[in-house]
Design a protein around this motif. Structure first.
Motif, PDB file in Angstrom:
ATOM      1  N   GLU A  20       0.962  -1.203   0.129  1.00 39.91           N
ATOM      2  CA  GLU A  20      -0.031  -0.030   0.033  1.00 39.91           C
ATOM      3  C   GLU A  20       0.866   1.150  -0.208  1.00 39.91           C
ATOM      4  O   GLU A  20       1.968   1.163   0.407  1.00 39.91           O
ATOM      5  CB  GLU A  20      -0.970   0.051   1.175  1.00 39.91           C
ATOM      6  N   CYS A  21       0.477   2.433  -0.439  1.00 41.36           N
ATOM      7  CA  CYS A  21       1.008   3.493  -0.591  1.00 41.36           C
ATOM      8  C   CYS A  21       0.075   4.641  -0.447  1.00 41.36           C
ATOM      9  O   CYS A  21      -1.123   4.529  -0.648  1.00 41.36           O
ATOM     10  CB  CYS A  21       1.846   3.717  -1.821  1.00 41.36           C
ATOM     11  N   ALA A  22       0.478   5.846  -0.207  1.00 42.05           N
ATOM     12  CA  ALA A  22      -0.154   7.037  -0.194  1.00 42.05           C
ATOM     13  C   ALA A  22      -0.568   7.635  -1.392  1.00 42.05           C
ATOM     14  O   ALA A  22       0.291   7.356  -2.344  1.00 42.05           O
ATOM     15  CB  ALA A  22       0.423   8.195   0.725  1.00 42.05           C
ATOM     16  N   ASN A  24      -0.384   9.776  -4.782  1.00 41.71           N
ATOM     17  CA  ASN A  24       0.660  10.734  -5.368  1.00 41.71           C
ATOM     18  C   ASN A  24       2.003  10.391  -4.809  1.00 41.71           C
ATOM     19  O   ASN A  24       2.947  11.201  -5.020  1.00 41.71           O
ATOM     20  CB  ASN A  24       0.209  12.212  -4.950  1.00 41.71           C
ATOM     21  N   GLU A  25       2.117   9.202  -4.420  1.00 38.65           N
ATOM     22  CA  GLU A  25       3.549   8.713  -4.012  1.00 38.65           C
ATOM     23  C   GLU A  25       3.938   7.425  -4.989  1.00 38.65           C
ATOM     24  O   GLU A  25       3.199   6.755  -5.533  1.00 38.65           O
ATOM     25  CB  GLU A  25       3.555   7.953  -2.666  1.00 38.65           C
ATOM     26  N   PRO A  26       5.357   7.424  -5.181  1.00 38.40           N
ATOM     27  CA  PRO A  26       5.677   6.311  -6.203  1.00 38.40           C
ATOM     28  C   PRO A  26       5.642   4.999  -5.360  1.00 38.40           C
ATOM     29  O   PRO A  26       5.717   4.931  -4.242  1.00 38.40           O
ATOM     30  CB  PRO A  26       7.238   6.820  -6.655  1.00 38.40           C
ATOM     31  N   VAL A  27       5.353   3.876  -6.151  1.00 37.27           N
ATOM     32  CA  VAL A  27       5.418   2.645  -5.469  1.00 37.27           C
ATOM     33  C   VAL A  27       5.918   1.619  -6.465  1.00 37.27           C
ATOM     34  O   VAL A  27       5.870   1.717  -7.734  1.00 37.27           O
ATOM     35  CB  VAL A  27       4.055   2.338  -4.805  1.00 37.27           C
ATOM     36  N   SER A  28       6.457   0.486  -6.147  1.00 32.88           N
ATOM     37  CA  SER A  28       7.065  -0.478  -7.009  1.00 32.88           C
ATOM     38  C   SER A  28       6.783  -1.839  -6.486  1.00 32.88           C
ATOM     39  O   SER A  28       6.588  -2.293  -5.637  1.00 32.88           O
ATOM     40  CB  SER A  28       8.777  -0.421  -6.909  1.00 32.88           C
ATOM     41  N   PHE A  29       6.574  -2.590  -7.615  1.00 33.92           N
ATOM     42  CA  PHE A  29       6.458  -4.274  -7.597  1.00 33.92           C
ATOM     43  C   PHE A  29       7.681  -4.780  -7.797  1.00 33.92           C
ATOM     44  O   PHE A  29       8.173  -4.409  -9.187  1.00 33.92           O
ATOM     45  CB  PHE A  29       5.261  -4.834  -8.177  1.00 33.92           C
ATOM     46  N   VAL A  30       8.441  -5.676  -7.231  1.00 36.10           N
ATOM     47  CA  VAL A  30       9.390  -6.305  -7.625  1.00 36.10           C
ATOM     48  C   VAL A  30       9.415  -8.216  -7.575  1.00 36.10           C
ATOM     49  O   VAL A  30       8.842  -8.577  -6.495  1.00 36.10           O
ATOM     50  CB  VAL A  30      10.809  -6.010  -6.747  1.00 36.10           C
ATOM     51  N   ALA A  31       9.876  -8.763  -8.594  1.00 39.32           N
ATOM     52  CA  ALA A  31       9.660 -10.002  -8.766  1.00 39.32           C
ATOM     53  C   ALA A  31      11.164 -10.243  -9.143  1.00 39.32           C
ATOM     54  O   ALA A  31      11.865  -9.853  -9.901  1.00 39.32           O
ATOM     55  CB  ALA A  31       8.720 -10.593  -9.572  1.00 39.32           C
ATOM     56  N   ILE A  71       5.291   2.436 -10.438  1.00 38.96           N
ATOM     57  CA  ILE A  71       4.223   3.619 -10.701  1.00 38.96           C
ATOM     58  C   ILE A  71       4.756   4.706 -10.105  1.00 38.96           C
ATOM     59  O   ILE A  71       5.060   4.961  -9.059  1.00 38.96           O
ATOM     60  CB  ILE A  71       2.972   3.146 -10.003  1.00 38.96           C
ATOM     61  N   TYR A  72       4.913   5.764 -11.018  1.00 35.59           N
ATOM     62  CA  TYR A  72       5.486   6.960 -10.496  1.00 35.59           C
ATOM     63  C   TYR A  72       4.828   7.955  -9.711  1.00 35.59           C
ATOM     64  O   TYR A  72       5.069   8.497  -8.779  1.00 35.59           O
ATOM     65  CB  TYR A  72       5.690   8.074 -11.766  1.00 35.59           C
ATOM     66  N   ASN A  73       3.317   7.827  -9.997  1.00 37.55           N
ATOM     67  CA  ASN A  73       2.721   8.853  -9.064  1.00 37.55           C
ATOM     68  C   ASN A  73       1.287   8.218  -8.622  1.00 37.55           C
ATOM     69  O   ASN A  73       0.502   8.391  -9.475  1.00 37.55           O
ATOM     70  CB  ASN A  73       2.400  10.193  -9.736  1.00 37.55           C
ATOM     71  N   ASP A  92       1.179 -12.766  -8.170  1.00 37.71           N
ATOM     72  CA  ASP A  92       0.200 -11.705  -8.186  1.00 37.71           C
ATOM     73  C   ASP A  92       0.340 -10.918  -6.889  1.00 37.71           C
ATOM     74  O   ASP A  92       0.715 -11.757  -5.778  1.00 37.71           O
ATOM     75  CB  ASP A  92      -1.213 -12.473  -8.223  1.00 37.71           C
ATOM     76  N   ALA A  93      -0.301  -9.602  -6.914  1.00 35.45           N
ATOM     77  CA  ALA A  93      -0.356  -8.961  -5.667  1.00 35.45           C
ATOM     78  C   ALA A  93      -1.196  -7.888  -5.760  1.00 35.45           C
ATOM     79  O   ALA A  93      -1.641  -7.447  -6.799  1.00 35.45           O
ATOM     80  CB  ALA A  93       1.124  -8.472  -5.152  1.00 35.45           C
ATOM     81  N   SER A  94      -1.526  -7.260  -4.545  1.00 36.55           N
ATOM     82  CA  SER A  94      -2.689  -6.117  -4.659  1.00 36.55           C
ATOM     83  C   SER A  94      -2.059  -4.982  -4.316  1.00 36.55           C
ATOM     84  O   SER A  94      -1.132  -4.923  -3.483  1.00 36.55           O
ATOM     85  CB  SER A  94      -3.786  -6.427  -4.077  1.00 36.55           C
ATOM     86  N   LEU A  95      -2.488  -4.009  -4.976  1.00 39.17           N
ATOM     87  CA  LEU A  95      -1.989  -2.812  -4.360  1.00 39.17           C
ATOM     88  C   LEU A  95      -3.190  -1.797  -3.870  1.00 39.17           C
ATOM     89  O   LEU A  95      -4.373  -1.774  -4.295  1.00 39.17           O
ATOM     90  CB  LEU A  95      -1.519  -1.779  -5.540  1.00 39.17           C
ATOM     91  N   ASN A  96      -3.003  -1.091  -2.333  1.00 33.52           N
ATOM     92  CA  ASN A  96      -4.189  -0.367  -1.938  1.00 33.52           C
ATOM     93  C   ASN A  96      -3.402   1.081  -1.747  1.00 33.52           C
ATOM     94  O   ASN A  96      -2.485   1.361  -1.160  1.00 33.52           O
ATOM     95  CB  ASN A  96      -4.485  -0.833  -0.482  1.00 33.52           C
ATOM     96  N   VAL A  97      -4.095   2.211  -2.625  1.00 33.57           N
ATOM     97  CA  VAL A  97      -3.565   3.426  -2.681  1.00 33.57           C
ATOM     98  C   VAL A  97      -4.452   4.106  -1.611  1.00 33.57           C
ATOM     99  O   VAL A  97      -5.639   3.996  -1.952  1.00 33.57           O
ATOM    100  CB  VAL A  97      -3.563   4.074  -4.117  1.00 33.57           C
TER     101      VAL A  97
END
Length: 108
Positions: A20-22, A24-31, A71-73, A92-97
């Motif tokens: 999860e992220c706030a 307007n923040e960047p976030v990355s998924f890494v495998a 994801i930049y923003n 697979d994974a989920s993102l909660n913004v």
């Protein structure tokens, strides 16, 4: 008789993790894979829709055996299910913004 040469199957040594992220923040998924593969064989999806390499909101890179989706923003519409598929294996994974409004309320 010549022995058959077989390639070892591609597997994930590090799978995607829910995050999860706030807003307007960047976030990355890494495998991470057990072997190097061409970037063209890596397919990322968001809620079942393929992420185009030309999409300016994302960056898809390979660093050795590491596959990265950045994801930049992040916006609320980026929330959902992400998937990476490489040569028949998937993670697979989920993102909660979290929206800015929700973040401010939780601070109060």
């Amino acid at each position: 008789m010549y022995p058959y040469i077989t390639e070892k199957p591609t597997t994930f040594t590090v799978k995607l993790h829910d995050t999860e992220c706030a807003e307007n923040e960047p976030v990355s998924f890494v495998a991470e894979l057990n072997q190097k593969v061409p970037l063209q064989s890596v397919k990322w999806t968001h809620n079942g829709e393929e992420i185009s390499p030309s999409n300016k909101d994302y960056s898809v890179t390979m660093d050795g055996k590491k596959c990265v989706l950045k994801i930049y923003n992040a916006t609320l519409t980026n929330s959902g299910q992400y998937s990476i598929s490489v040569q028949g294996v998937t993670s697979d994974a989920s993102l909660n913004v979290k929206g800015l409004y929700n973040s401010v309320i939780s601070l109060l």
